[in-house]
Structures are given as C-alpha cells and as structure tokens.
Design a protein around this motif. Structure first.
Motif, PDB file in Angstrom:
ATOM      1  N   THR A 160       0.837  -1.202   0.000  1.00 13.24           N
ATOM      2  CA  THR A 160       0.000   0.000   0.000  1.00 13.24           C
ATOM      3  C   THR A 160       0.870   1.249   0.000  1.00 13.24           C
ATOM      4  O   THR A 160       2.098   1.189   0.101  1.00 13.24           O
ATOM      5  CB  THR A 160      -0.885   0.036   1.257  1.00 13.24           C
ATOM      6  N   ALA A 161       0.205   2.390  -0.084  1.00 15.01           N
ATOM      7  CA  ALA A 161       0.900   3.676  -0.049  1.00 15.01           C
ATOM      8  C   ALA A 161       1.402   3.961   1.361  1.00 15.01           C
ATOM      9  O   ALA A 161       0.621   3.940   2.320  1.00 15.01           O
ATOM     10  CB  ALA A 161      -0.044   4.779  -0.512  1.00 15.01           C
ATOM     11  N   GLN A 162       2.693   4.209   1.470  1.00 15.17           N
ATOM     12  CA  GLN A 162       3.307   4.576   2.740  1.00 15.17           C
ATOM     13  C   GLN A 162       4.180   5.813   2.526  1.00 15.17           C
ATOM     14  O   GLN A 162       4.439   6.227   1.407  1.00 15.17           O
ATOM     15  CB  GLN A 162       4.118   3.405   3.310  1.00 15.17           C
ATOM     16  N   PHE A 163       4.645   6.369   3.615  1.00 19.21           N
ATOM     17  CA  PHE A 163       5.389   7.622   3.572  1.00 19.21           C
ATOM     18  C   PHE A 163       6.877   7.350   3.359  1.00 19.21           C
ATOM     19  O   PHE A 163       7.475   6.555   4.088  1.00 19.21           O
ATOM     20  CB  PHE A 163       5.198   8.373   4.892  1.00 19.21           C
ATOM     21  N   THR A 194       7.334  11.958   0.241  1.00 17.33           N
ATOM     22  CA  THR A 194       6.215  11.684  -0.654  1.00 17.33           C
ATOM     23  C   THR A 194       5.541  10.398  -0.200  1.00 17.33           C
ATOM     24  O   THR A 194       6.007   9.721   0.723  1.00 17.33           O
ATOM     25  CB  THR A 194       6.680  11.571  -2.119  1.00 17.33           C
ATOM     26  N   VAL A 195       4.447  10.058  -0.841  1.00 15.62           N
ATOM     27  CA  VAL A 195       3.745   8.808  -0.563  1.00 15.62           C
ATOM     28  C   VAL A 195       3.908   7.893  -1.763  1.00 15.62           C
ATOM     29  O   VAL A 195       3.683   8.301  -2.905  1.00 15.62           O
ATOM     30  CB  VAL A 195       2.254   9.067  -0.263  1.00 15.62           C
ATOM     31  N   GLY A 196       4.328   6.665  -1.503  1.00 16.89           N
ATOM     32  CA  GLY A 196       4.515   5.689  -2.570  1.00 16.89           C
ATOM     33  C   GLY A 196       4.355   4.288  -2.027  1.00 16.89           C
ATOM     34  O   GLY A 196       4.310   4.076  -0.806  1.00 16.89           O
ATOM     35  N   ASN A 197       4.292   3.326  -2.909  1.00 19.29           N
ATOM     36  CA  ASN A 197       4.089   1.954  -2.474  1.00 19.29           C
ATOM     37  C   ASN A 197       5.243   1.486  -1.587  1.00 19.29           C
ATOM     38  O   ASN A 197       6.418   1.716  -1.889  1.00 19.29           O
ATOM     39  CB  ASN A 197       3.960   1.033  -3.691  1.00 19.29           C
TER      40      ASN A 197
END
Length: 492
Positions: A165-168, A283-286
């Motif tokens: 999932t999207a994490q920081f 940023t937010v990314g997988n």
C-alpha cells in the motif's frame, strides 16, 4: 502449507507479512517435479504496464517459459489503461481465452465468471489443494480477499502482502540533519515541514490523482478504510470524524505552503523525479518500492531514502486487500482444468526456486550472469523480462522483502512492516460483493476524491464535506452499504 524454498532470514509473523532475505540464495530448490503442460496451446489474457513482447518467436525468455510449462502459451497482453474496455468486449464474445485476469474495475465481471468460467471449488478446496503446493502456499487472506461467488471458488488469487500500500517515504539524510526523530509525532512532522520551508525547499509532494494524499493522512488519523463494520452494518469511512480531521490537517499543510506546487497537477513520475532530485523531502509511494529496492536504486547514494512510520500515536495506516485480482479459466473438461491449475502452480513457485528464477530473471547466460553477489542482468534483460512477458498476471508467488546489497535497508523495511501490519486498518468489504459498487463505486469515489482535493487546496470549505457525503449516499453509497451487509450475511 509451505511450498519448497529457502528459509527466510526474517520470517513474517503471519501470512499477511512478507518474508525478508538478505541475499540471493546460492542454491536453488526445484518446486515442480514434472512438466505441467500437455503440449497444447493456451491463450491467456492479462494486462501489462510495459511495452509488451511481440510474441514467443525470437524471444528467449518467452520460449524458455513455454518449454518449462510444456505448452504453447499465447499471451493476449492489453495495456492496463485499456483493460476494462477490452475485457468488456471479451465478455460479450463466444470465443473466450483459456485464462483471464479478472479485475474489480470491470462491471458485471462476477456475473460473467459465474456464467462462463470454470467452478474450481472441487479442484482446490480441502485436501485437493495439496496437488498444487505452490497454490496452497498462497496466503489464506488472499483467497478470502478474492471472495466467492454464491459460496463457490472461481479463481486463483494474485496474492499481495497486506502492506502493499501507499506509505510515507522520506529523505532521511535531510531529516537527520534537522534532528527529526524516526518515530515521529504529528508535531515532529509539522516541525520538519516548517524547517524545510524555512530552508527554501518543500517538505512534501504527491501526485495529483491522490487528492493531496487524503487517503494516507486519513489512515494516519485512524479513519476506517473504505467502510466501518459494526454489528453487520456498513458505514462509509467518509462519515468518520477521523477522515474530516485528516482533511483539516492536510488543508492546513497546504495553506502553510508545505506542498510542492506540482502536487496540484503532476503525475507520479513528476513527483518521483522531484523526490530523486531532492526538490521535495517526502512523498507517498508503495511500500514495496522501498522494500524491493526500487527507490534505493534510483537514489543511487545521493541521499538515504527511508520508509517512515505514520506520525499518528497509534501508527495506523490503511492496509492492502491481500489480492491484486484473480485468474479465471474458461469452462472446460476436468482434465483441461487440472492442467491449467498445474500451470498456475508452476507460475506461483516461491522465491529461491529454479522456477521463480526463470520467471523473474530469465535464463542464465542469456538474461543474467551469476556470481557470489547474486545475479547481474544482461542488456537483453532490458527488453525481455518479467514486465514484458508478464505471466505474473496469470499466477504469482508471494512477494518478498529484499533490497539487493543493502542489508540495513532490508532490515528497516521488515521492521516497519512488523510495526505497521498489526496496527493496520483493513477494509471490511474486501471479498464481499455489491452490484452498485461494481457499477458506480469508482465514479462515486472519484467525486469524493475531487471534493477532498477542493477542500485541501482551499477551493472549497470543510463544511462542503457534509453535503458531499449526503450526495454520495443518495447517489448509491447507501445502497452499497446495504449490499455489502447482505453479502456478508450470505457468506457467513
């Protein structure tokens, strides 16, 4: 049931967590003892995110896979952006592929599967799954997330870990220079954003499709993911106090100038280039873009990239469903279905097996060379690889955590997973069915996404959120809640 493969250096506490490996295994295991195919032609429809290979002829990887499988595997590769439209055409046809990737983006897909695809229940339920040990190795959570149709199993899940999932993601080098703690609080986070702005840089950036990261911040504030389930009744996460608090928080961040301006219109590639060039510090990314080494490789030593824990006191974040989609088979005689299952069993061979190596890295001496340090790709691997010949969208192994040549990053990713998964928030509607959600859910969510973006950017007021929720419920949200409740009862 555990399939053949090496013992992980760090084992996930549950099947919902990925195992970690510090280095590529020196000795591989064999998980499939016999050629699974029968020499026939198998047509498989799946999507691709990369320029597809033109065919098996002249493609060493595709040819090697066909030889190992014992079939002539014809891949009908459709660009991801066109898959829903293409699959709708296939559903209306009488000539179906042997296997098809089923996604929840296709309206009435479940009706199609029930009417025209093979019921696999008697082949894979109970002890019958033991005939296919690599399929048996797929976590139970993924089978459950795939869901059943009228209580029956119609597919093979494409498994994903819960933290897919999207994490920081943060520039740890910059944050360390500002003495920002890794286990930060919400105030630590805001102080970091303020300090970075004072230096003349932007603390945060995110691609425009995410409504300024509303979903990530909602998870950090402890909002339900998708739905809240209470005594059999479903309530939209949009209605929670935590979701509103997240909108207010992000709105203040935007007002204070902590977002890079590209967040209003930029693509994911735009934002990641800003991150790699140190024009934004987070940023937010997988999660697996860090845990698999992609971000570390792209940064290339310019700074230390890290995956950060959520700043909320409970470290909550939204979890993945555990499944990407599932593969269904055209209805066929039992012998044909058993052969298709053997093919999927081969494709699901776990990390550390000869099958996994071929599917993911290719042929030794052709697509890679081997050394004590692992595998080094050749120039041919730039065009012949697991993305251009994406049989992983027919069946696949559980993902792993491994940042090549970086044990510290591998350990860090595993530690974050161990912290976040137990505190994670899952969507209780996963595996359930709503006809309204299938037909209108994406459009309803987009409308709410647009409203969230308007509130965060200051174009709309927080007070507008209540009206948006009322419209959402009247336009189908209330029906979706009732249909999920009915599906839950039917599957209990």
């Amino acid at each position: 049931m555990k399939a053949t493969g090496p013992t992980p250096d760090l084992a996930g506490a549950s099947s919902a967590e990925a195992d970690a490996f510090f280095s590529y295994p020196a000795k591989l295991a064999r998980s499939v003892s016999a050629v699974p195919g029968d020499g026939s032609t198998v047509n498989a429809m799946m999507l691709t995110y990369s320029p597809p290979a033109s065919g098996a002829d002249g493609n060493a990887l595709w040819t090697a896979i066909n030889k190992e499988l014992g079939v002539n595997l014809e891949l009908n590769l459709v660009p991801a952006s066109e898959y829903a439209a293409k699959f709708a055409t296939v559903m209306a046809s009488t000539a179906l592929p042997d296997s098809m990737l089923i996604m929840n983006t296709v309206s009435r897909a479940r009706d199609f599967v029930k009417a025209k695809c093979a019921d696999l229940t008697d082949f894979v339920s109970g002890d019958n799954i033991k005939k296919y040990p690599n399929l048996a190795n797929i976590p139970t959570a993924s089978w459950e997330a795939m869901g059943r149709i009228d209580g029956r199993i119609f597919g093979i899940p494409l498994t994903r870990p819960k933290l897919n999932t999207a994490q920081f993601h943060v520039n740890r080098t910059k944050l360390d220079a500002l003495q920002v703690p890794a286990d930060w609080s919400q105030q630590d986070f805001l102080d970091a954003m303020k300090a970075l702005k004072k230096e003349g840089s932007y603390g945060f950036g995110i691609d425009s499709s995410t409504a300024y990261g509303a979903g990530y911040f909602a998870g950090a504030f402890g909002a339900p993911q998708g739905w809240k389930l209470n005594k059999g009744a479903f309530t939209s996460a949009y209605e929670s106090d935590e979701y509103v608090a997240a909108l207010e928080f992000a709105r203040q961040m935007y007002s204070d100038g902590y977002y890079h301006p590209t967040s209003s219109s930029g693509s994911l590639n735009d934002i990641m280039n800003l991150y790699y060039n140190q024009e934004i510090s987070s940023t937010v990314g997988n999660f697996f873009n860090f845990a698999g080494g992609t971000y570390v490789t792209r940064v290339g030593g310019a700074f230390q990239t890290d995956v950060a824990v959520p700043f909320g006191s409970d470290r909550t974040s939204w979890m993945g469903s555990g499944v990407y989609g599932f593969t269904a088979f055209k209805d066929a005689p039992a012998e044909r279905i058993e052969m298709m299952l053997r093919l999927c069993d081969y494709l699901a061979a776990p990390y550390g097996t000869t099958e996994y190596e071929l599917l993911n890295y290719g042929v030794e001496g052709v697509h890679f060379t081997r050394s004590d340090g692992g595998l080094t790709p050749t120039d041919l691997a730039k065009t012949e690889n697991a993305n251009s010949v994406p049989v992983k969208y027919m069946s696949c192994a559980p993902m792993i955590i491994q940042v090549a040549d970086d044990r510290a990053a591998t350990e860090r990713a595993f530690a974050v997973q161990s912290q976040l998964v137990p505190a994670g928030i899952s969507d209780p509607s996963v595996g359930l069915f709503s006809a309204t959600a299938e037909k209108s859910g994406a459009a309803l969510a987009q409308t709410m996404n647009d409203t969230a973006a308007g509130i965060i950017s200051g174009r709309q007021s927080v007070a507008d959120w209540a009206a948006a929720i009322a419209d959402y419920k009247n336009s189908g949200g209330a029906r979706i809640a009732d249909e999920f409740a009915a599906s839950l009862t039917a599957n209990s």
